[in-house]
Design an enzyme around this catalytic site. Sequence first.
Site, PDB file in Angstrom:
ATOM      1  N   ASP A 323       5.841  -0.152  24.281  1.00 38.28           N
ATOM      2  CA  ASP A 323       4.926   0.139  25.381  1.00 38.28           C
ATOM      3  C   ASP A 323       4.202  -1.105  25.890  1.00 38.28           C
ATOM      4  O   ASP A 323       3.545  -1.056  26.936  1.00 38.28           O
ATOM      5  CB  ASP A 323       3.890   1.183  24.953  1.00 38.28           C
ATOM      6  CG  ASP A 323       4.490   2.581  24.870  1.00 38.28           C
ATOM      7  OD1 ASP A 323       5.499   2.833  25.558  1.00 38.28           O
ATOM      8  OD2 ASP A 323       3.966   3.406  24.102  1.00 38.28           O
ATOM      9  N   LYS A 350      11.132   5.770  30.539  1.00 38.66           N
ATOM     10  CA  LYS A 350       9.690   5.969  30.444  1.00 38.66           C
ATOM     11  C   LYS A 350       9.207   6.644  31.734  1.00 38.66           C
ATOM     12  O   LYS A 350       9.975   7.273  32.447  1.00 38.66           O
ATOM     13  CB  LYS A 350       8.997   4.621  30.206  1.00 38.66           C
ATOM     14  CG  LYS A 350       9.269   4.027  28.836  1.00 38.66           C
ATOM     15  CD  LYS A 350       8.620   4.840  27.733  1.00 38.66           C
ATOM     16  CE  LYS A 350       8.762   4.193  26.376  1.00 38.66           C
ATOM     17  NZ  LYS A 350       8.051   4.956  25.321  1.00 38.66           N
TER      18      LYS A 350
END
Length: 440
Positions: A323, A350
């Site tokens: 992330d 994502k």
Amino acid sequence: MAELKIIEPACGGWRGSLTIPGDKSVSHRSVMFAGLGDRPVHIRNFLHAADCLSTVAVMRALGVQIQFLGEHELIVTGKGLHGLTEPMGVLDAGNSGTTLRLMMGLLAAQPFFSVFTGDASLMQRPMGRVLQPLSQMGAQIFGRNGNNNLPLSILPMQKKLRGICYDSPVASAQVKSAILLAGLYADAPTTVTEPYVSRDHTEQMLAGFGVRMERSGTSVTVFPVQKTKYCAPEEITVPGDISSAAFFLAAASIISGSRLCLHNVGINPTRTGILDVFMEMGAHLCVKNRRQSGGEPVADIEVEAAPLHGVSFGAQIMPRLIDEIPALAAAALFADGDTVITGAGELRVKETDRLHAIAEEFQKIAPGSIEEREDGLVIHGGAQLQHARVASRGDHRMAMSLAVLGAAGEGAVLEEADSVNISYPSFFSEIKRLQESGRD
């Protein structure tokens, strides 16, 4: 209309200190797991952001009592391990893949019917990777596009799920967690083996609730739980989110004259790849005041501007910093030499295709600086930056990385800036405060 934000170039650096908001992953799990207990659990430093509020709404719809004492403090009173009730309507996970995938595992074992939907972004994200192992356990889940996309229907289970040994093709905490949660209700132990160890917040927190967990190498096993053995703690304090801290680590490293102290940052070893890579790049970081918070290691991190150099990293470390790639990519544009990122194909599924989004949006500010590869990026450091209009594409991490990039360069106009509300609603007010401190 989506928010438009003017990003001004930083003058004099960013200086000061800030307390990082609660960890998104831990906030989700604290509400879910407390909701399976049978006594009140006081949760502090909860991340009051859109994704985590989706989890709150879903748990309430399943009969769990949740009372907010303040924006970041709440009490969750569950109805026991087998006390969830059939929802009256469709469950909405919003933009939250964590809410959806973990709840798929939890609800797969329940004796009632449930249906999930989400926003336009979540509707496109793949769910087959979770549905497949749950189906092996006996769950009946059906969805659009060959059972790969929302909406998803989860049929009632009239018997226990089967305990399985599952070799996951990807190192994904969401996939692993969904299987482990289903394993709480199985007829035998359930083991998940990953190519690399992904973040372990689920294992750590379940152990804190009295669940028997065993780890061996990249495998983790959960044992079925008897109602009397599931014991909720009285209090959970959520550590600060290192994924949110990453943008300030990047900004302070590349904006001349910056010096920041980030308080209460979670430093769970399965999440600290960002620190390892920044140190390898030559960043000036100091991790201080190590301690425990809610069963998780936390610390304060001091960071100041420093000359960076390009590095290469790939699949082995990726689960520990997946992330944080947008923040690292922004910093890499200011490094001496090339930064080569491989093994990051997970970024294509994502909130947006982050590899493609980084390549396209960053190059509006730094033309010719990024090569997009199938599973990664090559970032050429030292590029000439220019003012540009860029778009977050509805992705909170893209919004924050583009804001950092604009502040470190010649400024930017950021479209869909309000996407930061997914994980860091106060992000832009923090930037304003730190910029003003740097001008004093």
